[in-house]
Design a protein around this motif. Sequence first.
Motif, PDB file in Angstrom:
ATOM      1  N   SER A 149     -10.825  -7.584  -3.991  1.00 30.41           N
ATOM      2  CA  SER A 149      -9.723  -7.395  -4.069  1.00 30.41           C
ATOM      3  C   SER A 149      -9.244  -6.580  -5.284  1.00 30.41           C
ATOM      4  N   LEU A 150      -8.731  -5.911  -5.385  1.00 33.95           N
ATOM      5  CA  LEU A 150      -7.808  -4.963  -6.323  1.00 33.95           C
ATOM      6  C   LEU A 150      -7.005  -3.902  -6.304  1.00 33.95           C
ATOM      7  N   THR A 151      -6.873  -4.452  -7.279  1.00 28.99           N
ATOM      8  CA  THR A 151      -4.924  -2.535  -7.243  1.00 28.99           C
ATOM      9  C   THR A 151      -4.998  -1.875  -8.923  1.00 28.99           C
ATOM     10  N   ILE A 152      -5.195  -1.456  -8.511  1.00 28.43           N
ATOM     11  CA  ILE A 152      -4.405  -0.059  -9.389  1.00 28.43           C
ATOM     12  C   ILE A 152      -3.390   0.290  -9.303  1.00 28.43           C
ATOM     13  N   ASN A 153      -2.380   0.460 -10.135  1.00 29.16           N
ATOM     14  CA  ASN A 153      -1.255   1.347  -9.860  1.00 29.16           C
ATOM     15  C   ASN A 153      -0.892   2.720 -10.638  1.00 29.16           C
ATOM     16  N   GLU A 154       0.176   3.210 -10.441  1.00 28.35           N
ATOM     17  CA  GLU A 154       0.436   4.258 -11.247  1.00 28.35           C
ATOM     18  C   GLU A 154       0.663   4.915 -12.373  1.00 28.35           C
ATOM     19  N   ALA A 155      -0.334   5.891 -13.323  1.00 27.28           N
ATOM     20  CA  ALA A 155      -0.755   5.769 -14.494  1.00 27.28           C
ATOM     21  C   ALA A 155      -1.078   4.878 -15.345  1.00 27.28           C
ATOM     22  N   GLU A 156      -1.643   3.996 -14.555  1.00 25.41           N
ATOM     23  CA  GLU A 156      -2.725   2.934 -15.380  1.00 25.41           C
ATOM     24  C   GLU A 156      -3.970   3.379 -15.271  1.00 25.41           C
ATOM     25  N   CYS A 157      -4.750   2.861 -17.212  1.00 24.15           N
ATOM     26  CA  CYS A 157      -5.806   3.161 -16.256  1.00 24.15           C
ATOM     27  C   CYS A 157      -7.042   1.419 -16.249  1.00 24.15           C
ATOM     28  N   VAL A 158      -7.622   1.206 -15.666  1.00 25.96           N
ATOM     29  CA  VAL A 158      -8.441  -0.270 -15.258  1.00 25.96           C
ATOM     30  C   VAL A 158     -10.100  -0.100 -16.225  1.00 25.96           C
ATOM     31  N   ALA A 198     -17.007   0.666   3.083  1.00 30.55           N
ATOM     32  CA  ALA A 198     -17.204  -0.762   3.420  1.00 30.55           C
ATOM     33  C   ALA A 198     -18.053  -1.239   4.109  1.00 30.55           C
ATOM     34  N   GLN A 199     -18.799  -2.180   4.427  1.00 29.23           N
ATOM     35  CA  GLN A 199     -18.794  -2.806   6.131  1.00 29.23           C
ATOM     36  C   GLN A 199     -16.715  -3.486   5.929  1.00 29.23           C
ATOM     37  N   HIS A 200     -16.867  -4.376   5.515  1.00 28.03           N
ATOM     38  CA  HIS A 200     -15.529  -5.232   5.536  1.00 28.03           C
ATOM     39  C   HIS A 200     -14.735  -4.408   4.380  1.00 28.03           C
ATOM     40  N   GLY A 201     -13.036  -5.079   5.005  1.00 29.80           N
ATOM     41  CA  GLY A 201     -12.370  -4.487   4.341  1.00 29.80           C
ATOM     42  C   GLY A 201     -11.338  -3.800   4.094  1.00 29.80           C
ATOM     43  N   ALA A 202     -10.172  -3.495   3.695  1.00 27.67           N
ATOM     44  CA  ALA A 202      -9.498  -2.299   3.906  1.00 27.67           C
ATOM     45  C   ALA A 202      -8.761  -1.969   2.014  1.00 27.67           C
ATOM     46  N   ILE A 203      -8.702  -0.346   2.785  1.00 24.41           N
ATOM     47  CA  ILE A 203      -8.301   0.047   1.064  1.00 24.41           C
ATOM     48  C   ILE A 203      -7.558   1.091   1.713  1.00 24.41           C
ATOM     49  N   ARG A 204      -5.651   0.784   0.826  1.00 25.64           N
ATOM     50  CA  ARG A 204      -4.672   1.607   1.314  1.00 25.64           C
ATOM     51  C   ARG A 204      -4.824   1.907  -0.255  1.00 25.64           C
ATOM     52  N   PHE A 205      -4.542   3.755  -0.185  1.00 26.93           N
ATOM     53  CA  PHE A 205      -4.170   4.513  -1.048  1.00 26.93           C
ATOM     54  C   PHE A 205      -2.904   5.648  -0.940  1.00 26.93           C
ATOM     55  N   ASP A 206      -2.123   4.762  -1.772  1.00 31.39           N
ATOM     56  CA  ASP A 206      -1.093   5.862  -1.604  1.00 31.39           C
ATOM     57  C   ASP A 206      -0.051   5.510  -0.101  1.00 31.39           C
ATOM     58  N   GLY A 207      -0.024   4.386   0.379  1.00 28.19           N
ATOM     59  CA  GLY A 207       0.833   3.746   0.965  1.00 28.19           C
ATOM     60  C   GLY A 207       0.146   4.163   2.546  1.00 28.19           C
ATOM     61  N   GLN A 208      -1.326   4.716   1.786  1.00 29.24           N
ATOM     62  CA  GLN A 208      -1.899   5.045   3.797  1.00 29.24           C
ATOM     63  C   GLN A 208      -3.400   4.167   3.220  1.00 29.24           C
TER      64      GLN A 208
END
Lengths: 285, 512
Positions: free
Chosen positions: B286-295, B318-328
């Motif tokens: 699980s991870l999050t990347i914010n706008e204009a952030e360099c991770v 991926a086999q499991h899990g969810a990806i949300r990108f830009d609210g979608q």
Amino acid sequence: MDSGLFARALKHPSFRLGLFGSAGFLLLAIVSVFWTPHPTDIVDVPNRFGEFSSVNWLGTDYLGRDQLSLLMVGIATSLKVAALAVAIGALIGVPLGLIAAAQRGWLEAFILRGNDFIFAFPAIISAIIITTLFGPSAINAMVAIGIFNIPVFARVARGAALSLWTLEYVDAAKLSGLSNGQISFRHILPNIASLLIVQATIQLSLGVLAEAGLSYIGLGTQPPETSLGLMLKEAQSFFFGFPMQAIIPGIAIVLFVISFNLLGDGLRDTLDPKLTKAGGIDVAS
Amino acid sequence: MSLVEVKALHISFGEREVVSDINLSIAQGQRVGVVGESGSGKSLTALSIIDLLPEAAIQHGEITRNLPKGDKLRGKHIGMVFQEPMTTLNPLMRVGDQIKEALELHLPDIDFDSRVAELVAEVDLPPTTALRYPHELSGGQRQRIGLAIALAGEPELLIADEPTSALDMITQAQIISLIRRICDQRKMALLFISHDLGAVSALCDHIHVLEKGRQVEHGETTAVLKSPREDYTKRLIAAAKPTRRRLTTRKIGTPLLELTGISKRFKLPGPFWAKKQYLQALDDISLTINEAECVGLVGPSGCGKTTLSRIIAGLNKAQHGAIRFDGQDISQQRGQMPKAARRELSMVFQDPFGSFDPRLTMAHSLYEPLNLMPELGQTERRERVEMALERVGLSPDMLNRHPHAFSGGQRQRFAIARSLVLRPKLVVLDEPVSALDVSIRGDVLELLAELREKFGIAYLFVSHDLDVVRAVADRVLVMERGRIVEQGDVDAVFDAPQADITKRLLNARLSI
């Protein structure tokens, strides 16, 4: 193929020799369509088994036809059969190989097992089946040889394409939303074209041999048409009396096959960087 | 008296001179390093010492080797370790037999088996390793075997040509300390060739800096590193310590990409009747990347960072899990990633040479992403491509050339331009500078920082190089065996590492 590559290939002695020979045979075949020294469909029995002379350079056959003219027409037939057989193999086999590499999974397994199925039968037996079912003719011989070219091209295309699918520019194309089909035509096919050209020249020489074999056992070209294999077959009965009747088409077949093989070898040597790199150290970079 | 003395060495291929006027001397037991970028002639210099130059090479100059006459030079007096551990060993022979082969050539009168065991022990491998085949060993183990073979003839000089470039950081540090220990024990001289200033300075007392076949500078390692005289050396040293870059005007925004519970496992090949074996490449990430952030994403090789970055870019699923990108939600189990999300997300690959189709012009490659925006007209397309080129400092008239006309650095600029054509919100950078020569790394990193400042692009920066990550990233994720074991502010994590793997990665750094 870019011009630099062609210039490089020309430096290769076997490519030069092969190109010279193949071009010669091709020229003879093309000329025969428009003109032969003598007509090949007029029988002149009193003049049969003629010696080499200024009129009939290579003598005449058992029906009194001019050997040189027959040879030219025969080369054209053999070349036509072989070339169309290669076309059948490439046009069906290459897309199959590209699909197998692009889709993977069950479709790939299906295509590969289909290849194995064709490979499992000796070519000559299948050709006999086809010609027994549909009657012996040059066309059916062509189809029979063509079917055997399909798995050859499919394998070469798949093998080369698989390694390209792992490259990063293919990933970049996927990121650009290109479909697998678009990637195959835009990125994969142009990059494996050189390999396919080499394979085609080799299959062409094998096709000439196969056509000669089929015609020789009476399953290929039928009289009154003629081909190199048919000339051999017809000369067989008179071999002890008139050996030149068989030797001339025999030599033609040998030279024909050698020319195309040399051409293919030369091309492969030039195109394959693994063979051209000297000393194992990439000094160019 | 020096062991090997090279005076005014020139090497050329036909008209082209690739090595000019190199002077080098190696004393008994001295460790000499040669640093240079690709094409600087460092490998050819080494090969001329061991008399292994390709036949086409023409060599001038004087090479004096103060070694006993009559014996074989290679193997007996000079051992060599090569770069690629995958291809230097014969795949069909047990590695012990390959060591024995070298012994039979050089020391025919000894008990081979006991000597093989001694050599295997000397390179810190368990005795059973000798019975294994190369494919059963890891890259680091193979490089150790390569070293054992080089040591078999009891050489006075060991030449190591980029022996650690193909290895990950932790293994690299181990191999380098092993080479140092063996050189000390045997009082053996070493010629160490590398593009990595850190590796050379960790090993060598004397250093030669090469640029385009010329010797730029040489001297004691500490002296050269402390007070470099030439510009080129200064650039190399500066590049090895990347400048710290942070956002100045822009602020890090709201979450852009959110991964929850992403898992992926690969089926290992095996016969169909056997019990299925799986490799858990990603385990509940699980991870999050914010706008204009360099991770930054770091970890040892095989930890799953490439798999994770490919899943984020939409190249793998991926086999499991969810990806949300830009609210979608873009983690549909079936079908392709939606085009709308594709436009906002792109990727820059590690290898600038592999990321362009050699048969297409740069124009073809750069227009390709616009395939996702069929609504754009011809002029808008051209504007977009030209603007992207301008941003990375390239000119549009370069577009009609093929990839081979450009250097690695230029290609990487093109790759960045290609990722910018769509004006994405997130760019996945998979080791964007690892394949580049150190002197241009700085330029590319600066470019990336500038683009983030101007356009607010977020980066996922995947790298094995902790110094680079520290310089560019705001936050860092440390991965090990498919899990994120540590994350947080880059300085906090690197200054006070908690996880064991972070500590090991930090210790393996070869900084100068």
